[in-house]
Design a protein around this motif. Structure first.
Motif, short mmCIF file in Angstrom:
data_model
loop_
_atom_site.label_atom_id
_atom_site.label_comp_id
_atom_site.label_asym_id
_atom_site.label_seq_id
_atom_site.Cartn_x
_atom_site.Cartn_y
_atom_site.Cartn_z
N GLN A 60 0.82 -1.21 0.00
CA GLN A 60 0.00 0.00 0.00
C GLN A 60 0.85 1.25 0.00
O GLN A 60 0.45 2.27 -0.53
N GLN A 61 2.03 1.19 0.58
CA GLN A 61 2.90 2.36 0.60
C GLN A 61 3.48 2.65 -0.77
O GLN A 61 3.68 3.78 -1.13
N ARG A 62 3.76 1.62 -1.57
CA ARG A 62 4.46 1.81 -2.84
C ARG A 62 3.54 2.02 -4.02
O ARG A 62 3.93 2.58 -5.02
N THR A 63 2.30 1.54 -3.95
CA THR A 63 1.41 1.62 -5.09
C THR A 63 0.54 2.87 -4.98
O THR A 63 -0.18 3.03 -4.00
N PRO A 64 0.60 3.76 -5.95
CA PRO A 64 -0.21 4.97 -5.87
C PRO A 64 -1.68 4.67 -6.10
O PRO A 64 -2.03 3.84 -6.94
N ALA A 65 -2.53 5.33 -5.36
CA ALA A 65 -3.97 5.20 -5.57
C ALA A 65 -4.33 5.95 -6.84
O ALA A 65 -3.70 6.97 -7.17
N PRO A 66 -5.36 5.49 -7.58
CA PRO A 66 -5.69 6.14 -8.85
C PRO A 66 -6.01 7.63 -8.71
O PRO A 66 -5.67 8.42 -9.56
N GLY A 67 -6.65 8.04 -7.63
CA GLY A 67 -7.03 9.44 -7.48
C GLY A 67 -6.02 10.27 -6.72
O GLY A 67 -6.33 11.38 -6.31
N MET A 68 -4.83 9.77 -6.51
CA MET A 68 -3.82 10.46 -5.71
C MET A 68 -3.40 11.77 -6.38
O MET A 68 -3.24 11.83 -7.59
N ARG A 69 -3.22 12.81 -5.59
CA ARG A 69 -2.79 14.09 -6.13
C ARG A 69 -1.37 13.99 -6.67
O ARG A 69 -0.59 13.20 -6.22
N PHE A 70 -1.04 14.86 -7.62
CA PHE A 70 0.23 14.73 -8.31
C PHE A 70 1.43 14.93 -7.38
O PHE A 70 2.46 14.32 -7.56
N GLU A 71 1.31 15.79 -6.36
CA GLU A 71 2.46 16.01 -5.48
C GLU A 71 2.86 14.70 -4.79
O GLU A 71 4.02 14.36 -4.72
N ALA A 72 1.87 13.98 -4.29
CA ALA A 72 2.16 12.73 -3.60
C ALA A 72 2.67 11.68 -4.58
O ALA A 72 3.58 10.93 -4.29
N GLN A 73 2.08 11.64 -5.77
CA GLN A 73 2.52 10.66 -6.74
C GLN A 73 3.92 10.96 -7.25
O GLN A 73 4.72 10.07 -7.47
N GLY A 74 4.24 12.23 -7.42
CA GLY A 74 5.57 12.61 -7.87
C GLY A 74 6.64 12.20 -6.87
O GLY A 74 7.76 11.92 -7.25
N GLN A 75 6.31 12.17 -5.62
CA GLN A 75 7.27 11.78 -4.60
C GLN A 75 7.57 10.29 -4.65
O GLN A 75 8.56 9.85 -4.10
N LEU A 76 6.71 9.51 -5.30
CA LEU A 76 6.95 8.08 -5.39
C LEU A 76 8.09 7.75 -6.33
O LEU A 76 8.68 6.69 -6.22
N LEU A 77 8.40 8.64 -7.24
CA LEU A 77 9.52 8.40 -8.15
C LEU A 77 10.81 8.83 -7.46
O LEU A 77 10.90 9.92 -6.92
N SER A 78 11.79 7.95 -7.50
CA SER A 78 13.09 8.30 -6.93
C SER A 78 13.76 9.34 -7.82
O SER A 78 13.34 9.58 -8.96
N ALA A 79 14.82 9.93 -7.30
CA ALA A 79 15.55 10.93 -8.08
C ALA A 79 16.10 10.30 -9.36
O ALA A 79 16.06 10.91 -10.44
N ARG A 80 16.58 9.07 -9.28
CA ARG A 80 17.12 8.40 -10.46
C ARG A 80 16.01 8.11 -11.46
O ARG A 80 16.20 8.24 -12.67
N GLU A 81 14.83 7.70 -10.97
CA GLU A 81 13.71 7.43 -11.88
C GLU A 81 13.26 8.71 -12.57
O GLU A 81 12.92 8.69 -13.75
#
Length: 148
Positions: A60-81
């Motif tokens: 649940q921590q790693r998979t973004p929810a479909p309606g998640m706001r972009f700020e939270a989803q953007g944080q899921l990508l590492s700097a390298r990604e």
């Protein structure tokens, strides 16, 4: 995920060692065999349930929810990604990405797979479209075309 399997494997080995130690101790001789088997089964059931709960929390921590706001989803990508995503937007092939990042082709494919998964994309074009939609890509000045 590999860490979870490793932790669970070590835990199971620990339970097996503890079970063997109990069998050789005086405690087992004082307790009836059906009670002992029931206690061992209960211990393994608790271990399996605990691991399932823990793994569910990790998922649940790693998979973004479909309606998640972009700020939270953007944080899921590492700097390298994010770096790979930027280079992907330049139209580089996997081999060109590997050369530019000084990593193996396999590493690039792993990064791309993670990006696709986190953005809910199936291919490059989907990932880039979703990244642009979420504002994850820097805006670039258009490349001037020479008229001739």
């Amino acid at each position: 995920m590999r860490r979870a399997y490793l932790v669970f494997g070590v835990f199971l080995v620990g339970l097996l060692v503890a079970t063997q130690a109990l069998e050789r101790s005086l405690v087992v001789r004082a307790v009836s065999q059906p009670l002992y088997v029931g206690l061992v089964a209960l211990a393994f059931l608790a271990a399996g349930s605990g691991l399932a709960w823990w793994l569910q929390g990790i998922g649940q921590q790693r998979t973004p929810a479909p309606g998640m706001r972009f700020e939270a989803q953007g944080q899921l990508l590492s700097a390298r990604e994010k770096e790979v995503l930027e280079l992907l937007a330049e139209g580089l092939s996997n081999q060109q990405l590997a050369d530019r990042l000084h990593v193996s082709l396999s590493t690039v494919k792993t990064h791309l797979s993670n990006i696709y998964s986190k953005l809910g994309a199936q291919r490059r074009t989907d990932a880039l479209a979703k990244a642009r939609q979420l504002g994850l890509l820097r805006e670039r000045a258009p490349v001037p075309r020479s008229e001739g």
